[in-house]
Design a protein around this motif. Structure first.
Motif, PDB file in Angstrom:
ATOM      1  N   THR A  41      -5.378 -67.650 -41.839  1.00  0.00           N
ATOM      2  CA  THR A  41      -4.121 -67.626 -41.107  1.00  0.00           C
ATOM      3  C   THR A  41      -4.402 -67.903 -39.639  1.00  0.00           C
ATOM      4  OG1 THR A  41      -2.046 -66.378 -40.969  1.00  0.00           O
ATOM      5  CG2 THR A  41      -4.055 -65.168 -40.475  1.00  0.00           C
ATOM      6  N   VAL A  42      -3.363 -68.203 -38.901  1.00  0.00           N
ATOM      7  CA  VAL A  42      -3.530 -68.574 -37.495  1.00  0.00           C
ATOM      8  C   VAL A  42      -3.960 -67.362 -36.678  1.00  0.00           C
ATOM      9  CG1 VAL A  42      -1.060 -68.255 -37.041  1.00  0.00           C
ATOM     10  CG2 VAL A  42      -2.444 -69.641 -35.492  1.00  0.00           C
ATOM     11  N   ASP A  43      -4.980 -67.572 -35.886  1.00  0.00           N
ATOM     12  CA  ASP A  43      -5.512 -66.519 -35.037  1.00  0.00           C
ATOM     13  C   ASP A  43      -6.088 -67.190 -33.797  1.00  0.00           C
ATOM     14  OD1 ASP A  43      -6.438 -64.163 -34.025  1.00  0.00           O
ATOM     15  OD2 ASP A  43      -7.625 -63.592 -35.766  1.00  0.00           O
ATOM     16  N   ALA A  44      -7.371 -67.528 -33.849  1.00  0.00           N
ATOM     17  CA  ALA A  44      -8.013 -68.169 -32.702  1.00  0.00           C
ATOM     18  C   ALA A  44      -7.471 -69.569 -32.442  1.00  0.00           C
ATOM     19  CB  ALA A  44      -9.516 -68.225 -32.926  1.00  0.00           C
ATOM     20  N   PHE A  45      -7.081 -70.290 -33.511  1.00  0.00           N
ATOM     21  CA  PHE A  45      -6.615 -71.670 -33.347  1.00  0.00           C
ATOM     22  C   PHE A  45      -5.140 -71.769 -32.929  1.00  0.00           C
ATOM     23  CE2 PHE A  45      -9.765 -74.553 -35.862  1.00  0.00           C
ATOM     24  CZ  PHE A  45     -10.829 -73.980 -35.179  1.00  0.00           C
ATOM     25  N   GLY A  46      -4.522 -70.639 -32.628  1.00  0.00           N
ATOM     26  CA  GLY A  46      -3.135 -70.661 -32.154  1.00  0.00           C
ATOM     27  C   GLY A  46      -3.068 -70.658 -30.648  1.00  0.00           C
ATOM     28  N   GLU A  47      -2.407 -69.661 -30.088  1.00  0.00           N
ATOM     29  CA  GLU A  47      -2.231 -69.591 -28.640  1.00  0.00           C
ATOM     30  C   GLU A  47      -3.551 -69.530 -27.882  1.00  0.00           C
ATOM     31  OE1 GLU A  47       0.550 -70.161 -27.089  1.00  0.00           O
ATOM     32  OE2 GLU A  47       1.614 -70.344 -29.005  1.00  0.00           O
ATOM     33  N   PRO A  48      -4.577 -68.809 -28.377  1.00  0.00           N
ATOM     34  CA  PRO A  48      -5.846 -68.820 -27.639  1.00  0.00           C
ATOM     35  C   PRO A  48      -6.433 -70.221 -27.482  1.00  0.00           C
ATOM     36  CG  PRO A  48      -5.810 -67.004 -29.191  1.00  0.00           C
ATOM     37  CD  PRO A  48      -4.607 -67.841 -29.499  1.00  0.00           C
ATOM     38  N   LEU A  49      -6.353 -71.047 -28.532  1.00  0.00           N
ATOM     39  CA  LEU A  49      -6.853 -72.415 -28.432  1.00  0.00           C
ATOM     40  C   LEU A  49      -6.009 -73.231 -27.459  1.00  0.00           C
ATOM     41  CD1 LEU A  49      -8.537 -74.863 -29.233  1.00  0.00           C
ATOM     42  CD2 LEU A  49      -7.119 -75.093 -31.285  1.00  0.00           C
ATOM     43  N   LEU A  50      -4.704 -73.086 -27.525  1.00  0.00           N
ATOM     44  CA  LEU A  50      -3.832 -73.823 -26.613  1.00  0.00           C
ATOM     45  C   LEU A  50      -4.127 -73.450 -25.165  1.00  0.00           C
ATOM     46  CD1 LEU A  50      -0.556 -73.631 -28.683  1.00  0.00           C
ATOM     47  CD2 LEU A  50      -1.692 -75.752 -27.966  1.00  0.00           C
ATOM     48  N   ALA A  51      -4.449 -72.186 -24.924  1.00  0.00           N
ATOM     49  CA  ALA A  51      -4.780 -71.771 -23.563  1.00  0.00           C
ATOM     50  C   ALA A  51      -6.066 -72.440 -23.084  1.00  0.00           C
ATOM     51  CB  ALA A  51      -4.918 -70.248 -23.503  1.00  0.00           C
ATOM     52  N   GLU A  52      -7.036 -72.594 -23.977  1.00  0.00           N
ATOM     53  CA  GLU A  52      -8.271 -73.277 -23.602  1.00  0.00           C
ATOM     54  C   GLU A  52      -7.998 -74.736 -23.251  1.00  0.00           C
ATOM     55  OE1 GLU A  52     -11.588 -71.818 -23.492  1.00  0.00           O
ATOM     56  OE2 GLU A  52     -10.198 -70.110 -23.475  1.00  0.00           O
ATOM     57  N   LEU A  53      -7.096 -75.363 -23.979  1.00  0.00           N
ATOM     58  CA  LEU A  53      -6.751 -76.757 -23.711  1.00  0.00           C
ATOM     59  C   LEU A  53      -5.988 -76.884 -22.391  1.00  0.00           C
ATOM     60  CD1 LEU A  53      -5.630 -77.781 -27.310  1.00  0.00           C
ATOM     61  CD2 LEU A  53      -7.662 -78.615 -26.113  1.00  0.00           C
ATOM     62  N   GLU A  54      -5.027 -76.010 -22.209  1.00  0.00           N
ATOM     63  CA  GLU A  54      -4.207 -76.082 -21.002  1.00  0.00           C
ATOM     64  C   GLU A  54      -5.042 -75.847 -19.746  1.00  0.00           C
ATOM     65  OE1 GLU A  54      -1.173 -77.045 -20.805  1.00  0.00           O
ATOM     66  OE2 GLU A  54      -0.680 -77.073 -22.949  1.00  0.00           O
ATOM     67  N   SER A  55      -6.045 -74.996 -19.843  1.00  0.00           N
ATOM     68  CA  SER A  55      -6.876 -74.680 -18.684  1.00  0.00           C
ATOM     69  C   SER A  55      -7.910 -75.754 -18.395  1.00  0.00           C
ATOM     70  CB  SER A  55      -7.591 -73.351 -18.911  1.00  0.00           C
ATOM     71  OG  SER A  55      -8.566 -73.486 -19.937  1.00  0.00           O
ATOM     72  N   GLY A  56      -8.103 -76.672 -19.367  1.00  0.00           N
ATOM     73  CA  GLY A  56      -9.118 -77.701 -19.205  1.00  0.00           C
ATOM     74  C   GLY A  56     -10.505 -77.259 -19.616  1.00  0.00           C
ATOM     75  N   ARG A  57     -10.619 -76.028 -20.118  1.00  0.00           N
ATOM     76  CA  ARG A  57     -11.942 -75.561 -20.546  1.00  0.00           C
ATOM     77  C   ARG A  57     -12.400 -76.235 -21.839  1.00  0.00           C
ATOM     78  NH1 ARG A  57      -9.552 -70.700 -18.645  1.00  0.00           N
ATOM     79  NH2 ARG A  57      -8.877 -70.141 -20.767  1.00  0.00           N
ATOM     80  N   LEU A  58     -11.469 -76.803 -22.587  1.00  0.00           N
ATOM     81  CA  LEU A  58     -11.804 -77.539 -23.807  1.00  0.00           C
ATOM     82  C   LEU A  58     -11.160 -78.915 -23.738  1.00  0.00           C
ATOM     83  CD1 LEU A  58     -13.109 -77.499 -26.663  1.00  0.00           C
ATOM     84  CD2 LEU A  58     -10.902 -76.725 -27.545  1.00  0.00           C
ATOM     85  N   ASP A  59     -11.946 -79.930 -23.959  1.00  0.00           N
ATOM     86  CA  ASP A  59     -11.463 -81.307 -23.934  1.00  0.00           C
ATOM     87  C   ASP A  59     -10.562 -81.547 -25.151  1.00  0.00           C
ATOM     88  OD1 ASP A  59     -11.100 -84.086 -23.956  1.00  0.00           O
ATOM     89  OD2 ASP A  59     -13.131 -84.478 -23.245  1.00  0.00           O
ATOM     90  N   GLU A  60      -9.400 -82.149 -24.930  1.00  0.00           N
ATOM     91  CA  GLU A  60      -8.479 -82.423 -26.033  1.00  0.00           C
ATOM     92  C   GLU A  60      -9.084 -83.348 -27.075  1.00  0.00           C
ATOM     93  OE1 GLU A  60      -3.809 -83.746 -26.710  1.00  0.00           O
ATOM     94  OE2 GLU A  60      -4.527 -83.107 -24.722  1.00  0.00           O
ATOM     95  N   ALA A  61     -10.091 -84.116 -26.687  1.00  0.00           N
ATOM     96  CA  ALA A  61     -10.750 -85.004 -27.645  1.00  0.00           C
ATOM     97  C   ALA A  61     -11.375 -84.219 -28.793  1.00  0.00           C
ATOM     98  CB  ALA A  61     -11.821 -85.832 -26.941  1.00  0.00           C
ATOM     99  N   VAL A  62     -11.738 -82.957 -28.546  1.00  0.00           N
ATOM    100  CA  VAL A  62     -12.332 -82.132 -29.597  1.00  0.00           C
ATOM    101  C   VAL A  62     -11.315 -81.850 -30.696  1.00  0.00           C
ATOM    102  CG1 VAL A  62     -13.404 -79.906 -30.121  1.00  0.00           C
ATOM    103  CG2 VAL A  62     -13.992 -81.110 -28.015  1.00  0.00           C
TER     104      VAL A  62
END
Length: 785
Positions: A326-347
């Motif tokens: 079920t959705v956990d880490a790949f939900g809002e926590p992942l979106l926050a990493e993307l929005e902050s630029g800490r994770l490249d969207e290419a991943v």
């Protein structure tokens, strides 16, 4: 689709490649829509045919679907395997949910539905086949391929796209609770049987999922989810081999990472494993899915991530595409990493492309896609018409389950008593004598989910050993007494059972395990054991039975091998059954009566001592019995051992190819097998490779090939194996797989401890480095002689 559906739909053009269509669709998706395809939601189908409801489970609060669906949804987790539901109503519920999911998002993308299918479709009323350890005991890949096809057909018929099986973990310590889920202690056997199952499942249109990648079964002390400390050689030459075979040979489309951390590196965050090895070297092109809650465990258990967002980023970067259940880490926590630029969207784009490609390959984005599964195609969707209309345990399934159970039973000892000839009085004793649940592994629906719903019937017929013996021996007087429970300390029932045994011509003692989850059983996930002594007071009960003087036929219904003490030599016969499924009772009765000629072979060694673990037959000289240790790991019954009611002679064992061949060449070896009895039967011819001198320590011998040889009474067959030099490869001192020149011995045996012929050969040339493109098999040819 909603009113906001985009107008340009090139990704529905079936003339384009799946990869091209996936790229075109991804280019139009928002970041939230992309992420939504990378997780599942745990749901349960409606018993009334309505839409699924989020599952309330121990790990997390249920997710509100209405908040998620406008962005889309990647997976539906176990709609049939969460609570008991009529199969027809489950199919209707799933259909209506898929309609809702597709209508709610801009692109009309449905969700993939996955289920467990380790020993059958884990749904109420579906066939419970023998567990995978029994598959290994058959030494019959073709038969297990038919099991995979049957399970896949049932899954697909009700709208399921992906099955979470098979388990390719190689047994390293029999104390581990999940031994029942494995295929055995030899990587070649595991890879051969598992690959056949995968081809069956995938051939039915269902995505198979290899698990658990990798090292899970090598946990310290056999404890579930314990750390793993293994060397590169054990990892490469034992644990990775079955996965390599499956990826190379089957076209499998999904892999599940293990919970394991190996030498401190969690599999879910191991890019060298999930990308470097699996994808870049082996060429795997499918999806990697998380073992349940495995992404969150990077924070909660492994503690290599400080936040759920960091856990999500680590898993995605390593190569995990989909978070389950079920959705956990790949939900809002992942979106926050993307929005902050800490994770490249290419991943996430990389993972998304794999997920969309798989959905397109399944036809889920074709213009003519329908949410109606095959069982509801063209039918009245009215619940009253659908309820009871789908049979997941029909006669063909039960016949197949019976065939596997019969071939999987291993007669390990027989001192002349079997088959029984019309005994007047039979005492059937022991905790599993009249227990219908005794045949089922922990991932069967009745044991996995049904036990939480005692008010609901099992949904399938489960004839017990006692009932089956009554049917098998209608003229015998049969007395049943439990004697003791599976794992309780009470001996109150001993007296009645011993009295029944003393008054009988033969005592059939049915002992063993109770499957369960996380301590609720004696075998199963989280049900590890400190010692391989029979659970509870069963060993004391068994020895008391032996003391009665009545011949004791010991029947073991277990998920792992156990040390049996005096019974190894004093029982009149021993039948080992590894949770043989819904037809296990009749199969056991058939072996005892002689209606079934046993032909199973042990896929794991049976220990002589309950404390000699970890130990398998894949042992170097120093891991075997010696004068410098007081612990003798020699098994009571060796890997590959098994008896039957036919007799076979082996003759004319000889090389059929050159005795000297190059390190890139091959030879062949053969033997003639003759059924010298008056009864049709099957022999299992096993080829072992012995490398007497190598640059690193090697097992004394290891399985390199096998052939199941059915022979009519008096018939003969020539069994020939082609042996490529690649079969002698191993991981050398510098971490690369090599073939070394030198002497080898090709051993033909009826078990790892019963070698009938040892034929020396020589590899000539210089050391050759090989990779995953090497020849993985020693194929067998069986011809009438």
């Amino acid at each position: 689709m909603s009113e906001t559906t985009v107008d340009y739909l090139p990704w529905r053009d079936t003339s384009r490649t799946a990869e091209d269509r996936a790229s075109l669709l991804a280019a139009q998706m928002t970041r939230r829509e992309k992420v939504a395809q990378l997780f599942g939601v745990w749901v349960g189908a409606s018993s009334e045919g309505g839409q699924v409801a989020p599952h309330q489970h121990d790990m997390k609060e249920p997710v509100p679907l209405e908040d998620l669906l406008p962005d889309g949804l990647g997976q539906l987790t176990r709609p049939f395997g969460t609570h008991p539901v009529d199969a027809g109503m489950g199919a209707l519920s799933l259909m209506r949910t898929q309609e809702r999911i597709a209508a709610a998002n801009r692109f009309g993308i449905p969700a993939m539905a996955h289920e467990e299918c380790l020993a059958g479709f884990a749904a109420w009323g579906a066939t419970a086949y023998p567990v995978p350890l029994s598959w290994g005991a058959t030494f019959n890949p073709e038969l297990i391929g038919r099991v995979g096809a049957a399970i896949g057909t049932d899954l697909r018929s009700v709208g399921v796209h992906q099955g979470l099986a098979p388990v390719l973990d190689v047994v390293r310590d029999a104390r581990w609770g999940r031994v029942e889920e494995t295929i055995g202690e030899d990587p070649y056997l595991v890879g051969s049987i598992a690959s056949a199952y995968i081809r069956g499942l995938e051939g039915a249109g269902v995505v198979a999922t290899l698990k658990h990648f990798v090292g899970y079964s090598a946990s310290k002390a056999g404890r579930n989810l314990a750390p793993v400390s293994i060397g590169v050689r054990e990892r490469n030459d034992v644990l990775l081999v079955p996965f390599e075979m499956a990826v190379r040979e089957t076209g499998v489309r999904s892999v599940m990472h293990a919970y394991t951390d190996v030498d401190g590196v969690p599999s879910a965050a191991d890019r060298d494993l999930l990308t470097g090895l699996l994808r870049d070297r082996w060429g795997f092109e499918g999806t990697v899915v998380a073992d349940y809650f495995g992404v969150g465990f990077l924070k909660e258990l492994h503690r290599v991530a400080g936040t759920m967002g960091q856990a999500a980023a680590a898993a995605l970067t390593a190569g995990v595409d989909v978070e389950l259940p079920t959705v956990d880490a790949f939900g809002e926590p992942l979106l926050a990493e993307l929005e902050s630029g800490r994770l490249d969207e290419a991943v996430i784009d990389t993972a998304l492309h794999r997920v969309l490609t798989q959905k397109i390959q399944l036809g889920m984005l074709d213009p003519d896609w329908s949410p109606a599964p095959p069982v509801l195609s063209g039918t009245d969707p009215d619940p009253a018409a659908v309820r009871g209309s789908v049979d997941l345990d029909g006669p063909q399934n039960r016949a197949l389950a019976a065939e596997v159970a019969e071939q999987a039973l291993v007669l390990t000892a027989n001192h002349g008593i079997l088959p029984l000839t019309a005994p007047g009085r039979i005492a059937v004793v022991g905790p599993n004598a009249d227990n219908p649940m005794a045949f089922l592994g922990c991932y069967s629906f009745p044991a996995h989910v049904g036990v939480q719903h005692p008010e609901v019937a099992a949904g399938i017929e489960l004839p017990t050993v006692a009932a089956s013996l009554r049917a098998e021996f209608p003229n015998s007087e049969i007395t049943v007494a439990q004697g003791c429970s599976v794992d309780g300390p009470e001996a109150d029932g001993f007296a009645a059972a011993l009295a029944a045994a003393r008054g009988a011509d033969v005592a059939v003692a049915v002992l063993g395990d109770r499957s369960g989850l996380f301590g609720r059983g004696t075998s199963g996930e989280g049900c590890d054991t400190e010692s391989l002594v029979l659970p509870g007071v069963q060993q004391q009960f068994l020895e008391a039975l032996l003391d009665t003087g009545t011949p004791v036929v010991l029947v073991l219904l277990t998920g792992r091998p156990y040390a049996l003490g005096r019974a190894v030599t004093e029982a009149a016969a021993i039948v080992q059954a590894f949770f043989p499924g819904e037809e296990g009772g009749p199969a056991v009765a058939g072996v005892l009566s002689g209606r079934v000629n046993p032909s199973g072979r042990l896929p794991v060694s049976v220990p002589a001592s309950p404390g000699a673990q970890p130990s398998t037959y894949l042992a170097a000289p120093l891991a075997q019995s010696s004068d410098v240790s007081s612990i003798d790991p020699t098994p009571a019954f060796a890997f590959g051992h098994g008896l039957g009611y036919s007799t076979f002679t082996w003759s004319d064992a000889a090389l059929e190819g050159p005795a000297e061949f190059g390190i890139d060449g091959e030879t062949s070896v053969g033997v003639t097998v003759t059924n010298t009895s008056e009864r049709d039967g099957a022999e299992i011819v096993q080829l072992y490779l012995h490398d007497p001198v190598a640059s690193v320590v090697r097992p004394v011998q290891r399985l390199a090939g096998f052939a199941r040889v059915p022979l009519a009474a008096g018939a003969s067959a020539r069994v020939s194996f082609t042996v490529p030099a690649d079969a002698a490869s191993f991981t050398g001192r510098h971490g690369h797989r090599i073939v070394e020149p030198g002497e080898l011995e090709l051993r033909l045996g009826a078990s790892s401890a019963d070698i009938r012929a040892a034929l020396p050969v020589s590899l000539i040339g210089t050391v050759r480095e090989v990779d995953h493109t090497r020849r993985l098999r020693c194929p067998a040819a069986v011809t009438p002689a």
